[in-house]
Write a protein that holds these residues in place. Structure first.
Motif, mmCIF file in Angstrom:
data_model
loop_
_atom_site.group_PDB
_atom_site.id
_atom_site.type_symbol
_atom_site.label_atom_id
_atom_site.label_comp_id
_atom_site.label_asym_id
_atom_site.label_seq_id
_atom_site.Cartn_x
_atom_site.Cartn_y
_atom_site.Cartn_z
ATOM 1 N N ALA A 137 14.441 -28.282 -22.163
ATOM 2 C CA ALA A 137 14.350 -29.112 -23.382
ATOM 3 C C ALA A 137 15.600 -29.960 -23.546
ATOM 4 O O ALA A 137 15.511 -31.150 -23.913
ATOM 5 N N ARG A 138 16.742 -29.396 -23.242
ATOM 6 C CA ARG A 138 17.998 -30.158 -23.363
ATOM 7 C C ARG A 138 18.028 -31.302 -22.359
ATOM 8 O O ARG A 138 18.456 -32.404 -22.697
ATOM 9 N N ARG A 166 22.939 -30.109 -12.295
ATOM 10 C CA ARG A 166 23.133 -29.047 -13.290
ATOM 11 C C ARG A 166 22.733 -27.683 -12.742
ATOM 12 O O ARG A 166 23.378 -26.681 -13.028
ATOM 13 N N LYS A 183 15.842 -34.033 -23.617
ATOM 14 C CA LYS A 183 16.491 -34.738 -24.727
ATOM 15 C C LYS A 183 17.561 -35.675 -24.201
ATOM 16 O O LYS A 183 17.655 -36.836 -24.628
ATOM 17 N N ASP A 184 18.373 -35.210 -23.243
ATOM 18 C CA ASP A 184 19.425 -36.034 -22.666
ATOM 19 C C ASP A 184 18.839 -37.248 -21.951
ATOM 20 O O ASP A 184 19.408 -38.344 -22.008
ATOM 21 N N GLY A 189 15.004 -23.562 -22.615
ATOM 22 C CA GLY A 189 15.982 -24.252 -23.451
ATOM 23 C C GLY A 189 16.747 -25.308 -22.673
ATOM 24 O O GLY A 189 16.983 -26.410 -23.171
ATOM 25 N N LEU A 190 17.121 -24.983 -21.441
ATOM 26 C CA LEU A 190 17.794 -25.968 -20.594
ATOM 27 C C LEU A 190 16.873 -27.149 -20.290
ATOM 28 O O LEU A 190 17.309 -28.299 -20.291
#
Length: 103
Positions: free
Chosen positions: A95-96, A11, A99-100, A92-93
């Protein structure tokens, strides 16, 4: 390399063009102080100083960070976060990704 690390690197390469930039932004975003040094990031990331300086140069050129002077009594350069929004984006990335990975 764990699947999680590989996904972060993938990513990072997609978003920033470098497989380490996302981790660099996470590290800077998570620092307690707005001012920091390259050796702090080298220790936090566990990568070479050369890589850290390369990424700091890119962040400085993009004006996400600025050179704030030097550590008193040393030649070590101090950097300062210049664009807090850019580092909130990094959190924010992060945290994402967490979560993923939990899903």
């Amino acid at each position: 390399m764990s699947a999680r690390t590989a996904e972060r690197s993938r990513r990072s390469k997609i978003v920033f063009g470098n497989s380490h930039m996302l981790d660099m932004r996470f590290a800077i975003a998570n620092l307690k102080d707005d001012e920091f040094t390259a050796p702090e990031l080298t220790r936090a990331l566990g990568v070479t100083a050369t890589l850290v300086y390369t990424l700091l140069a890119r962040l400085t050129e993009a004006e996400f960070i600025t050179v704030a002077g030097t550590v008193p009594g040393e030649r070590t350069v101090l950097y300062r976060r210049a664009d807090p929004e850019a580092f909130r984006f990094a959190l924010g990335l992060e945290a994402r990704l967490e979560k993923d990975n939990a899903a």
